[in-house]
Design an enzyme around this catalytic site. Structure first.
Site, mmCIF file in Angstrom:
data_model
loop_
_atom_site.group_PDB
_atom_site.id
_atom_site.type_symbol
_atom_site.label_atom_id
_atom_site.label_comp_id
_atom_site.label_asym_id
_atom_site.label_seq_id
_atom_site.Cartn_x
_atom_site.Cartn_y
_atom_site.Cartn_z
ATOM 1 N N THR B 91 0.785 -1.288 -0.060
ATOM 2 C CA THR B 91 0.067 0.018 0.099
ATOM 3 C C THR B 91 0.951 1.141 0.273
ATOM 4 O O THR B 91 2.190 1.065 0.321
ATOM 5 C CB THR B 91 -0.834 0.032 1.078
ATOM 6 O OG1 THR B 91 0.025 0.191 2.531
ATOM 7 C CG2 THR B 91 -1.731 -1.238 1.314
ATOM 8 N N LYS B 120 7.758 1.577 2.425
ATOM 9 C CA LYS B 120 8.726 1.914 3.593
ATOM 10 C C LYS B 120 8.443 2.565 4.862
ATOM 11 O O LYS B 120 9.042 2.639 6.039
ATOM 12 C CB LYS B 120 9.752 3.066 2.717
ATOM 13 C CG LYS B 120 10.559 2.912 1.779
ATOM 14 C CD LYS B 120 11.008 4.030 1.041
ATOM 15 C CE LYS B 120 10.013 4.723 -0.008
ATOM 16 N NZ LYS B 120 9.577 3.976 -1.272
ATOM 17 N N VAL B 147 14.424 -0.620 -0.334
ATOM 18 C CA VAL B 147 15.717 0.301 -0.552
ATOM 19 C C VAL B 147 16.108 -0.196 -1.853
ATOM 20 O O VAL B 147 16.635 -1.256 -2.147
ATOM 21 C CB VAL B 147 16.868 0.075 0.553
ATOM 22 C CG1 VAL B 147 17.834 0.870 0.310
ATOM 23 C CG2 VAL B 147 16.008 0.328 2.012
ATOM 24 N N GLY B 149 14.922 -0.808 -4.528
ATOM 25 C CA GLY B 149 14.197 -1.324 -5.615
ATOM 26 C C GLY B 149 14.461 -2.685 -6.031
ATOM 27 O O GLY B 149 14.830 -3.744 -4.943
ATOM 28 N N GLY B 202 6.256 10.037 -16.350
ATOM 29 C CA GLY B 202 5.718 9.046 -14.985
ATOM 30 C C GLY B 202 6.873 8.973 -14.231
ATOM 31 O O GLY B 202 6.826 7.924 -13.335
ATOM 32 N N ASP B 216 12.248 10.699 0.677
ATOM 33 C CA ASP B 216 12.394 9.263 0.312
ATOM 34 C C ASP B 216 13.669 8.523 0.480
ATOM 35 O O ASP B 216 13.970 7.550 1.252
ATOM 36 C CB ASP B 216 12.012 9.240 -1.349
ATOM 37 C CG ASP B 216 12.044 7.673 -1.834
ATOM 38 O OD1 ASP B 216 11.346 6.847 -1.461
ATOM 39 O OD2 ASP B 216 12.955 7.402 -2.747
ATOM 40 N N LYS B 220 15.007 5.618 3.152
ATOM 41 C CA LYS B 220 15.644 4.462 2.829
ATOM 42 C C LYS B 220 17.012 4.519 3.750
ATOM 43 O O LYS B 220 17.343 3.534 4.302
ATOM 44 C CB LYS B 220 16.114 4.576 1.724
ATOM 45 C CG LYS B 220 14.994 4.339 0.782
ATOM 46 C CD LYS B 220 15.089 4.630 -0.994
ATOM 47 C CE LYS B 220 13.884 4.359 -1.458
ATOM 48 N NZ LYS B 220 14.003 4.727 -2.893
HETATM 49 N N1 LIG Z 1 6.012 1.876 -7.790
HETATM 50 C C1 LIG Z 1 7.271 1.568 -7.631
HETATM 51 O O1 LIG Z 1 8.201 1.639 -8.484
HETATM 52 C C2 LIG Z 1 8.026 1.155 -6.097
HETATM 53 C C3 LIG Z 1 9.097 1.092 -6.039
HETATM 54 C C4 LIG Z 1 9.409 0.672 -4.701
HETATM 55 C C5 LIG Z 1 8.646 0.923 -3.576
HETATM 56 N N2 LIG Z 1 7.467 0.987 -3.777
HETATM 57 C C6 LIG Z 1 6.464 1.218 -2.764
HETATM 58 O O2 LIG Z 1 5.498 0.041 -2.882
HETATM 59 C C7 LIG Z 1 4.319 0.688 -2.309
HETATM 60 C C8 LIG Z 1 3.374 0.684 -3.236
HETATM 61 O O3 LIG Z 1 3.644 1.114 -4.363
HETATM 62 P P1 LIG Z 1 2.548 1.442 -5.866
HETATM 63 O O4 LIG Z 1 3.455 2.019 -6.786
HETATM 64 O O5 LIG Z 1 2.032 0.093 -6.207
HETATM 65 O O6 LIG Z 1 1.428 2.530 -5.201
HETATM 66 P P2 LIG Z 1 -0.097 2.390 -5.715
HETATM 67 O O7 LIG Z 1 0.140 2.413 -7.130
HETATM 68 O O8 LIG Z 1 -0.392 3.769 -5.362
HETATM 69 O O9 LIG Z 1 -0.877 1.405 -5.107
HETATM 70 C C9 LIG Z 1 -1.141 1.459 -3.660
HETATM 71 C C10 LIG Z 1 -2.311 0.395 -3.562
HETATM 72 O O10 LIG Z 1 -2.609 0.212 -2.464
HETATM 73 C C11 LIG Z 1 -4.174 0.576 -2.337
HETATM 74 N N3 LIG Z 1 -4.524 1.055 -0.731
HETATM 75 C C12 LIG Z 1 -4.377 2.079 -0.272
HETATM 76 N N4 LIG Z 1 -4.936 2.025 0.931
HETATM 77 C C13 LIG Z 1 -5.339 0.776 1.241
HETATM 78 C C14 LIG Z 1 -5.891 0.050 2.305
HETATM 79 N N5 LIG Z 1 -5.918 0.934 3.372
HETATM 80 N N6 LIG Z 1 -6.038 -1.147 2.244
HETATM 81 C C15 LIG Z 1 -5.520 -1.865 1.198
HETATM 82 N N7 LIG Z 1 -5.160 -1.170 -0.002
HETATM 83 C C16 LIG Z 1 -4.870 0.028 0.104
HETATM 84 C C17 LIG Z 1 -4.429 1.383 -3.379
HETATM 85 O O11 LIG Z 1 -5.805 1.601 -3.728
HETATM 86 P P3 LIG Z 1 -6.557 2.404 -4.174
HETATM 87 O O12 LIG Z 1 -5.715 2.698 -5.565
HETATM 88 O O13 LIG Z 1 -7.957 2.048 -4.352
HETATM 89 O O14 LIG Z 1 -6.494 3.806 -3.350
HETATM 90 C C18 LIG Z 1 -3.575 0.821 -4.481
HETATM 91 O O15 LIG Z 1 -4.205 -0.477 -4.987
HETATM 92 C C19 LIG Z 1 4.585 2.038 -1.820
HETATM 93 O O16 LIG Z 1 4.567 2.009 -0.458
HETATM 94 C C20 LIG Z 1 5.651 2.550 -2.464
HETATM 95 O O17 LIG Z 1 6.152 3.373 -1.707
HETATM 96 C C21 LIG Z 1 6.933 1.362 -5.095
#
Ligand SMILES: NC(=O)c1ccc[n+]([C@@H]2O[C@H](COP(=O)([O-])OP(=O)(O)OC[C@H]3O[C@@H](n4cnc5c(N)ncnc54)[C@H](OP(=O)(O)O)[C@@H]3O)[C@@H](O)[C@H]2O)c1
Lengths: 168, 333
Positions: B91, B120, B147, B149, B202, B216, B220
């Site tokens: 999330t 994180k 940390v 990725g 993006g 961020d 980390k």
């Molecule tokens: N994207 C990357 O490349 C990347 C890399 C490393 C780490 N991260 C970390 O990984 C995590 C996810 O990233 P992401 O890019 O996938 O984010 P995202 O696209 O914003 O997805 C987050 C998901 O969590 C859901 N959510 C929000 N609140 C929730 C709750 N209370 N219960 C259950 N689900 C909930 C959201 O639903 P809704 O959309 O319906 O609100 C969405 O499906 C983040 O913490 C991010 O910092 C991401």
């Protein structure tokens, strides 16, 4: 006494060895030889810096001997500043009294700003300055950096230090 | 064959990636004795549950659980109710209070489920507390994806460098900042122009503060401090400077003198700041790459680099963590 000499050598084999010969003859103890093959002068000569310890009364003899052999002695003298570091400043570098910023380093006596370049894109825009600081030792480099950090905070300048500096 | 029932919490970029990687690598994983079965997917709208493993075709093209959820429970309740072995928590990050991830992870650990996360927030806020909980409940909490990725940093230190004392870690931990600085230097773009470009691609968020102000990266740094250096660091302990004040002129001036300017995070010093990085340094990677130099007492300095973000890339780190939980257990037993 610890001294250093900047020489310019012809880019021919044997020149480096020939340039070291008088140091041996006059009982100099060579500490380091830095051969800047990649920084040839416009004259096609190769800059060399030699740091050595010697009885200062012999330095003239060495200079003469080198010059007789066609080696250019650009500078010879006491080498106090043996460490150096690069730092970049971003902000209103000029309008926050650059002279004063430099003076804070120079006035320490153990370090000085040796090289300075400025970039000023526009009057209201932040400018950048590159400084190279030389100091008498690693600890003095660290002290100079800490002075600059202070000045940076005071004058609202971003001080960007090199990653190597952290080793100090 | 070891069956692993997985609950996926969060169905965004990373959540989709996890489902895709599990699907694509099913046979390969079975080859090493693991049958990964995603039994539930939960987001804010609801939960889709199937005890036999969710049929990927149901999720195909779905952006969220609306219309496909078959249970109206979410969050901690869903984690508690659903019978699974492992929770993948993906999330959104909040590094101030760690929620909702913190509650999810606590719930999972206390009900005896392993946790693998890319979030994180909970680790920045409560790393030591969560690891204690995991230990007390005989389960594992893995977080490689938080940390760097896909870049193997935590596992590299824990497995391959075991026995070494880690003296210092320095690196670029934010691909967005690295991209912006790289474009500013190569194209002489202003900061705001490079940021706009990154947003259009993006690579940067609409609100870029989290990345460009170093928040961020600082998160980390806190995770590394607590996990690798055994510290009890908090976000507030990190001295943080971001990249907003860097100019193309400064980058150019640095370049002429043999340097890049990079946003560097450093542990255990707990610092995040732009620094001059020599052009030939292994830390001088460009684009969206992340990099970390690990300074050790026995092995010298080891540098790893890789993509810090991306759906599949982050998911790959998550799946590696899942595999390592079960393979290291085999060795134990
Ligand atoms: N994207 C990357 O490349 C990347 C890399 C490393 C780490 N991260 C970390 O990984 C995590 C996810 O990233 P992401 O890019 O996938 O984010 P995202 O696209 O914003 O997805 C987050 C998901 O969590 C859901 N959510 C929000 N609140 C929730 C709750 N209370 N219960 C259950 N689900 C909930 C959201 O639903 P809704 O959309 O319906 O609100 C969405 O499906 C983040 O913490 C991010 O910092 C991401």
């Amino acid at each position: 006494m610890r001294l250093s000499m900047d020489l310019e050598l012809q880019d021919i084999p044997g020149q480096l060895m020939q340039s070291l010969e008088p140091f041996k003859r006059y009982k100099g103890n060579i500490i380091s030889v830095v051969h800047h093959r990649d920084r040839k002068t416009p004259r096609g000569t190769v800059p060399v810096q030699i740091v050595f310890e010697i009885d200062p009364s012999n330095i003239e003899n060495i200079k003469n001997h080198l010059e007789e052999n066609g080696i250019v002695v650009v500078r010879a003298g006491e080498d106090r500043f043996i460490e150096e570091i690069s730092v970049l400043l971003i902000g209103h570098v000029l309008h926050t009294d650059l002279g004063d910023t430099i003076d804070r380093i120079d006035s320490t006596g153990f370090a000085e700003v040796e090289d300075l370049s400025l970039r000023m894109p526009g009057i209201e825009e932040p400018s950048s300055a590159y400084l190279r600081i030389r100091a008498t030792g690693k600890e003095e480099i660290a002290k100079s950096l800490s002075i600059l950090r202070h000045v940076g905070a005071e004058k609202d300048l971003l001080v960007i230090e090199p990653i190597e500096a952290e080793k100090i | 064959m070891r069956e692993v029932r997985i609950s996926l919490v969060g169905f965004g970029i990373v959540g989709h990636g996890v489902l895709e990687v599990v699907r694509r690598k099913r046979e390969l994983l079975r080859g090493i004795g693991l049958d990964l079965k995603v039994v539930s997917v939960t987001d804010i709208k609801g939960t889709l549950f199937d005890a036999d493993g969710i049929d990927p075709s149901i999720l195909h093209g779905a952006r969220n659980m609306e219309g496909i959820a078959n249970l109206d429970i979410i969050g901690k309740e869903a984690i508690q109710e659903i019978d699974s072995d492992l929770v993948v928590e993906v999330t959104p990050t909040n590094i101030v209070h760690g929620q909702p991830g913190l509650g999810h992870i606590e719930e999972a650990l206390s009900s005896g489920k392993h946790v693998v996360t890319s979030n994180k927030g909970p680790l920045v806020v409560a790393y030591n507390h969560l690891q204690e909980m995991a230990q007390d409940n005989g389960v594992m909490l893995k977080y490689e994806a938080t940390v760097g990725g896909t870049m193997p940093l935590i596992s590299l230190i824990e497995k391959n460098l075991v026995g070494n004392e880690i003296l210092r870690i320095r690196g670029i931990f934010n691909g967005t900042c690295n991209y912006i600085l790289t474009r500013m230097m190569e194209e002489r773009y202003t900061y705001s122009y490079a940021l706009t470009e990154a947003q259009e691609l993006g690579i940067a968020e609409a609100d870029p503060a989290y990345d460009v102000d170093g928040i961020d990266t600082a998160g980390k740094v806190v995770i590394l401090a607590n996990s690798i250096f055994g510290m009890d660091a908090k976000y507030e302990d990190v001295s943080v400077t971001g990249i907003r004040d860097i100019t193309p002129e400064a980058l150019n001036l640095a370049w002429e003198r043999g340097y890049h300017i990079k946003l560097i995070g450093e542990v255990p010093a707990l610092k995040v700041m732009p620094m001059l990085v020599p052009r030939r340094s292994p830390l001088a990677v460009g684009g969206t790459l992340n990099v970390a130099s690990i300074e050790t007492d026995l092995s010298g300095t080891i540098t790893v680099t890789g993509l810090g973000a991306g759906s599949i890339e982050t998911a790959s780190a998550i799946v590696s963590d899942i595999v390592s939980i079960y393979t290291s257990r085999q060795i134990d037993g």
